[in-house]
Design an enzyme around this catalytic site. Structure first.
Site, PDB file in Angstrom:
ATOM      1  CG  ASP A   1      -7.828  -5.964   9.145  1.00 24.03           C
ATOM      2  OD1 ASP A   1      -9.012  -5.986   9.580  1.00 24.03           O
ATOM      3  OD2 ASP A   1      -6.788  -6.347   9.938  1.00 24.03           O
ATOM      4  CG  LEU A   2      -7.980   0.158  10.078  1.00 24.55           C
ATOM      5  CD1 LEU A   2      -7.166   1.179   9.187  1.00 24.55           C
ATOM      6  CD2 LEU A   2      -9.140   1.082  10.602  1.00 24.55           C
ATOM      7  CG  ASP A   3      -6.360  -3.346  15.024  1.00 26.32           C
ATOM      8  OD1 ASP A   3      -5.335  -3.118  14.955  1.00 26.32           O
ATOM      9  OD2 ASP A   3      -7.035  -3.867  15.872  1.00 26.32           O
TER      10      ASP A   3
ATOM     11  CB  THR B   1      -5.886   0.648  16.014  1.00 27.03           C
ATOM     12  OG1 THR B   1      -6.021  -0.158  14.770  1.00 27.03           O
ATOM     13  CG2 THR B   1      -5.814   2.261  15.751  1.00 27.03           C
TER      14      THR B   1
ATOM     15  CE  LYS C   1      -3.226  -9.010  16.929  1.00 28.39           C
ATOM     16  NZ  LYS C   1      -2.144  -9.606  16.228  1.00 28.39           N
TER      17      LYS C   1
ATOM     18  CB  SER D   1     -11.821  -2.236   8.820  1.00 23.90           C
ATOM     19  OG  SER D   1     -12.104  -2.169  10.182  1.00 23.90           O
ATOM     20  CB  ALA D   2     -14.336  -6.101  12.476  1.00 21.60           C
TER      21      ALA D   2
ATOM     22  CE  LYS E   1     -12.712  -7.922   8.806  1.00 26.87           C
ATOM     23  NZ  LYS E   1     -11.530  -7.378   8.961  1.00 26.87           N
TER      24      LYS E   1
ATOM     25  CD  GLU F   1      -8.320  -9.619   8.395  1.00 27.29           C
ATOM     26  OE1 GLU F   1      -7.760  -9.604   9.224  1.00 27.29           O
ATOM     27  OE2 GLU F   1      -9.560  -9.083   8.235  1.00 27.29           O
ATOM     28  CG  ASP F   2      -4.243  -8.221  12.203  1.00 25.77           C
ATOM     29  OD1 ASP F   2      -5.483  -7.949  11.498  1.00 25.77           O
ATOM     30  OD2 ASP F   2      -3.923  -7.885  13.175  1.00 25.77           O
TER      31      ASP F   2
HETATM   32  P1  B16 Z   1     -14.525  -0.595  16.835  1.00 26.96           P
HETATM   33  P2  B16 Z   1      -9.957  -4.754  11.933  1.00 26.96           P
HETATM   34  C1  B16 Z   1     -11.276  -4.532  14.399  1.00 26.96           C
HETATM   35  O1  B16 Z   1     -10.767  -3.757  13.274  1.00 26.96           O
HETATM   36  C2  B16 Z   1     -10.074  -4.790  15.428  1.00 26.96           C
HETATM   37  O2  B16 Z   1      -9.078  -5.732  15.091  1.00 26.96           O
HETATM   38  C3  B16 Z   1     -10.903  -5.374  16.821  1.00 26.96           C
HETATM   39  O3  B16 Z   1     -10.088  -5.548  17.727  1.00 26.96           O
HETATM   40  C4  B16 Z   1     -11.979  -4.273  17.039  1.00 26.96           C
HETATM   41  O4  B16 Z   1     -12.828  -4.833  18.437  1.00 26.96           O
HETATM   42  C5  B16 Z   1     -13.123  -4.170  16.017  1.00 26.96           C
HETATM   43  O5  B16 Z   1     -12.296  -3.738  14.943  1.00 26.96           O
HETATM   44  C6  B16 Z   1     -13.965  -3.246  16.122  1.00 26.96           C
HETATM   45  O6  B16 Z   1     -13.485  -1.952  16.530  1.00 26.96           O
HETATM   46  O7  B16 Z   1     -14.602  -0.796  18.488  1.00 26.96           O
HETATM   47  O8  B16 Z   1     -13.345   0.423  16.626  1.00 26.96           O
HETATM   48  O9  B16 Z   1     -15.653  -0.613  15.971  1.00 26.96           O
HETATM   49  O10 B16 Z   1      -8.895  -5.445  12.258  1.00 26.96           O
HETATM   50  O11 B16 Z   1     -11.445  -5.508  11.379  1.00 26.96           O
HETATM   51  O12 B16 Z   1      -9.653  -3.336  11.036  1.00 26.96           O
HETATM   52 MG    MG Z   2      -6.893  -6.715  11.832  1.00 25.80          MG
END
Ligand code: B16
Ligand code: MG
Length: 216
Positions: free
Chosen positions: A8-10, A16, A44, A113-114, A144, A168-169
């Site tokens: 996962d990224l964030d 972020t 998250k 990542s989402a 997810k 994943e977090d």
């Molecule tokens: P964006 P991850 C997710 O990243 C974030 O945890 C989540 O808070 C955010 O709303 C989502 O990406 C969408 O991000 O607005 O940049 O498309 O944890 O799946 O890496």
């Molecule tokens: Mg995350």
């Protein structure tokens, strides 16, 4: 045994989440809603669209489709201002060491990542060339906890899901890994991520011996 890693990224590679929080908080304020850190925990791993729906539900606010799209765009523009200030110094502790180990063992690794901004964030922190495959919200239909993100990552790595380890977090991300039949490594505590198979406070603590490399 051949194994694959999916990150996962964030919250796993960089923090972020704090920038998402600042941008959502300002937008929420414009609706008269006070967004707290506790609310942010709920966001998250949640997609951009579902995050805004959640915030609106906190204040029973309704928007037209046009207003909804306009506010998604303005939140993202605000978020990107923070991202553009990021650099390798924004990697979470242990990330450089983790990637040294990945190199050492020559392991296939994907991003799952989402975020629709994943590619840009990876470029800012200098990791965009380190992944065999990148799966993000631009390339999947179901976010997810649906396993699509990670199953697509496994497919691109050409590793069967049961041999993939997901880091994943978020609770939604851990559920996605388990729904996909993968090992779920939680970056967080057992209290935060009760469904994860393992828990670490950062990537640098991961025990690569668990992968049983060189044995079968
Ligand atoms: P964006 P991850 C997710 O990243 C974030 O945890 C989540 O808070 C955010 O709303 C989502 O990406 C969408 O991000 O607005 O940049 O498309 O944890 O799946 O890496
Ligand atoms: Mg995350």
């Amino acid at each position: 045994m051949k194994v694959g890693l999916i990150l996962d990224l964030d919250g796993v590679i960089c923090d972020t989440a704090h920038y998402h929080y600042l941008a959502w908080k300002e937008l929420a304020k414009s609706y008269g809603i006070e967004l707290t850190e506790a609310h942010n925990e709920e966001l998250k791993g949640v997609s951009r669209v579902d995050s805004l729906k959640y915030i609106l539900s906190l204040g029973d606010v309704t928007l037209t489709d046009e207003q909804f799209q306009r506010d998604l765009t303005s939140k993202n523009e605000h978020y990107l201002q923070f991202v553009m200030e990021m650099g390798p110094q924004h990697l979470l502790p242990g990330v450089p060491y983790f990637f040294e180990q990945v190199n050492h063992f020559n392991l296939p690794i994907a991003l799952g990542s989402a975020s629709k901004n994943a590619q840009l964030v990876l470029e800012r922190v200098g990791l965009d060339k380190k992944f065999t495959a990148i799966v993000d919200a631009n390339t999947v239909v179901n976010g997810k906890p649906d396993p699509e993100t990670f199953l697509k990552g496994a497919e691109m790595l050409k590793i069967a899901p049961e041999f993939c380890w997901v880091f994943e977090d978020s609770a939604a991300g851990i559920a996605a890994a388990i729904n996909g039949g993968m090992k779920a490594v939680g970056i967080g505590t057992p209290e935060q991520l009760p469904a994860a198979n393992y828990h670490y406070s950062n990537l640098g603590e991961f025990d690569f011996n668990l992968l049983k490399l060189g044995r079968n």
